[in-house]
Design an enzyme around this catalytic site. Structure first.
Site, PDB file in Angstrom:
ATOM      1  N   GLU A  29       0.974  -1.467  -0.168  1.00  0.00           N
ATOM      2  CA  GLU A  29      -0.015   0.148  -0.072  1.00  0.00           C
ATOM      3  C   GLU A  29       1.208   1.332  -0.030  1.00  0.00           C
ATOM      4  OE1 GLU A  29      -2.656  -0.300   3.237  1.00  0.00           O
ATOM      5  OE2 GLU A  29      -3.701  -2.153   2.939  1.00  0.00           O
ATOM      6  N   GLU A  62      -6.467 -10.174  -0.849  1.00  0.00           N
ATOM      7  CA  GLU A  62      -7.835 -10.404   0.237  1.00  0.00           C
ATOM      8  C   GLU A  62      -8.337 -10.077   0.124  1.00  0.00           C
ATOM      9  OE1 GLU A  62      -5.637  -6.478   2.431  1.00  0.00           O
ATOM     10  OE2 GLU A  62      -3.705  -7.654   2.054  1.00  0.00           O
TER      11      GLU A  62
END
Length: 637
Positions: A143, A249
């Site tokens: 991220e 995810e």
């Protein structure tokens, strides 16, 4: 939570994906400490890859400088070895869940680039080195791309080292284990606002000969977001760079939320008054929503399987609903149902949808979202009208009508509601016009037809060509509830589409007839719609032949009543209907609904048009069939 005594006796899900890609899940700290047998049994039985949810994040594995904790990571490796699963490492470098000491200089001094690089290299080298040959894939950087302006998130790593911190992290990981697959992992990099930034970053790393091998798309999704066409485009673009894809995810939440993503700082509040709307399934998930959830998963996995040469792993972010982070994100204290197993570890419809996607022959991609099923065409499922030119709704140098957004009082809903209204060129209050009520799909609102087909321009062009009668077109919001925006969980608003029947008949039609110069007899009213709106049009139009004489359903959705309910009196339908128009694409999984209506009408000898073109559940089909419907509505036979 009560622990399951044992997993169900069903075929392990991983078996269906053998030879296609790894199917993964995660295990939390409790499971890796031996305190959650249900999670462990589900993971080892059904999945071929296991990721530690938190145990190998920077702060967990090195809470203080030089103090490394590998017990839970070692347990992961041991579990994977015992069940033949691949151990996945998550995550080496992140701006969150990293000890504060990592970003503090010595003796209170600012952190220098040199010290930050040393700490980063030491951490990565020690962790990857400890698991060399045991953990085969690593989320190296997590991220790092910014949601707002600029490419990179203004993280402590960026501030301390500069924009080469990502390249340095990958080089350190590769040096520690040259055979490991190294991944850049992020959320929303399949979406249009963020994908260009990710592509730019990856291209830069590849140009610098940085050892990056795969892109990890997190895929925290909702029932009607994102559009799978957009996701598929992203998969193709990353693959074109020579990279493998990991879905890292995956979960599919069913609760409404304004936020789409995984930024832990993006929190929303829920007042007690909002509880019923924002947290509607506290006791159980309704069967209809569970089936819609399963269908969404099926479409996702059909897409993944189309790209199995590129996708190496698909990992679910949780083993069962009770272990999902979405109960507390982005709103705390809710009850979500995003995974394949329920809170007792039992299979849900989504489990079998995913399993069947892997074991049944692949289908061509259609429009994402919605329901669907196997497509079986009948001999009379043929194209009645040729595909018109693509520019039928282009803005031409012809007289144009007026499109205006107005409000009307809805006693049914108890609020003022918005509706778009088209009046034809040269609208004259001294004349009377027929009215078409044009209804949208489950994910739309009063603007959806304007986005998909520009019916105002379509009508302008047909009038200029002398192919249609001047009419008023009303584009309402068919979701009759106070908050009538589609939101991220449009499926949950399905009951409001049925309520719209009273809103249409009792509130909207009287409001239109009071404001505009219209003919108010049944032969001057038409109703038509796409998908969910197609079902509404058939239900309301055929159910109220005293109000409507012209009815159209374009790829009508499962809200459509059974044919016998739609037409209980075939003789009355024959007498009162001026036009009944049905259409569906031969690549649309919903075609069985329209086929059933067509077959019943044919059996009862009720005249109607039946157009099966070569499209899917998509805007091109709806635009083309609206084009032909407009040329037939309000015309003398």
């Amino acid at each position: 939570m009560k622990q399951a005594e044992k997993t169900e006796t069903v075929r392990p899900l991983k078996d269906a994906f053998k030879g296609k890609f790894l199917l993964g899940t995660i295990l939390g700290v409790a499971a890796l400490q031996g305190k959650s047998r249900q999670d462990t049994e589900l993971a080892t039985t059904h999945f071929s890859a296991i990721t530690p949810e938190n145990s190998l994040k920077p702060e967990a594995v090195q809470p203080r400088e030089g103090e490394f904790r590998f017990a839970e990571g070692d347990k992961l490796v041991e579990l994977c070895k015992s069940c033949g699963a691949t151990a996945i490492g998550h995550t080496l470098l992140w701006h969150a869940q990293t000890g504060r000491w990592m970003f503090e200089g010595k003796d209170g001094q600012p952190l220098t680039r040199e010290l930050a690089l040393t700490r980063m290299r030491t951490h990565i080298g020690t962790v990857v080195g400890h698991y060399k040959g045991k953990i085969k894939q690593w989320d190296v950087v997590n991220e790092a791309i910014n949601d707002g302006p600029g490419t990179l998130r203004p993280s402590p790593w960026l501030k301390a080292i500069g924009d080469d911190f990502i390249a340095e992290a990958f080089r350190a990981a590769h040096e520690a284990d040259p055979k490991a697959t190294l991944i850049y992992n992020d959320y929303n990099i399949e979406l249009g606002y963020k994908r260009p930034k990710a592509v730019e970053l990856v291209k830069k790393l590849l140009a610098q000969k940085v050892p990056i091998h795969a892109v990890g798309i997190q895929c925290h999704w909702r029932m009607d977001n994102p559009n799978f066409t957009e996701v598929e485009d992203a998969i193709k673009e990353y693959a074109a760079l020579g990279l493998k894809i990991m879905v890292t995810e995956l979960d599919l939440g069913v609760l409404p939320t304004k936020y789409q993503g995984a930024d832990l700082s993006a929190r929303q509040a829920m007042t007690p008054e909002q509880q019923a709307v924002m947290n509607p399934y506290t006791k159980e998930l309704p069967g209809a929503v569970a089936q819609a959830h399963a269908e969404r998963y099926r479409l996702a996995f059909e897409m993944f399987l189309r790209h199995q040469k590129t996708i190496e792993r698909v990992t679910f972010w949780g083993t069962h609903d009770g272990s999902s982070w979405l109960d507390d994100f982005p709103i705390r204290g809710r009850t979500d149902y995003p995974l394949l197993f329920d809170r007792q570890g039992k299979t849900k419809p989504a489990f079998f949808a995913v399993q069947n996607a892997a074991t049944q022959p692949p289908r061509a991609p259609g429009r994402p979202g919605g329901f669907g099923g196997p497509i079986k065409l009948n001999p009379d499922d043929i194209q009645a009208f040729p595909d018109p030119p693509a520019e039928i709704n282009a803005k031409r140098d012809v007289p144009h009508g007026k499109l205006e957004l107005i409000e009307y009082d809805s006693k049914t809903v108890g609020v003022k509601r918005k509706v778009n209204v088209y009046t034809p060129p040269g609208y004259d209050p001294g004349k009377k016009y027929p009215v078409l009520y044009l209804l949208h799909g489950i994910g739309g609102d009063e603007t959806e037809w304007l986005r998909f087909a520009s019916p105002n321009l379509l009508m302008d062009n047909l009038l200029a060509d002398g192919k249609a009668q001047p009419m008023i077109i009303v584009l309402p919001n068919g979701r009759a509830q106070k908050d009538d925006r589609p939101g991220p969980n449009a499926m949950a608003t399905a009951p409001a589409f049925a309520v719209f029947e009273r809103d249409l008949l009792d509130d909207l039609i009287p409001a239109i007839e009071a404001k505009y110069s219209v003919k108010s007899d049944r032969e001057s009213r038409a109703v038509a719609g796409l998908s969910m709106g197609g079902g509404q049009s058939l239900n309301f139009g055929l159910g109220h032949l005293e109000t409507f004489a012209w009815v159209g359903g374009f790829s009508s959705a499962p809200n459509t009543k059974s044919p016998a309910q739609l037409v209980p009196d075939a003789a009355a339908a024959k007498t009162k209907l001026k036009l009944l128009y049905l259409s569906c694409g031969n690549k649309d999984g919903l075609i069985g609904i329209s086929q059933g209506v067509h077959g019943y009408l044919k059996e009862k000898d009720v005249p109607h048009f039946w157009n099966v073109d070569s499209h899917a559940h998509d805007p091109t089909h709806w635009k083309n069939n609206l084009y032909y419907f407009l040329q037939r509505v309000f015309q003398a036979k």
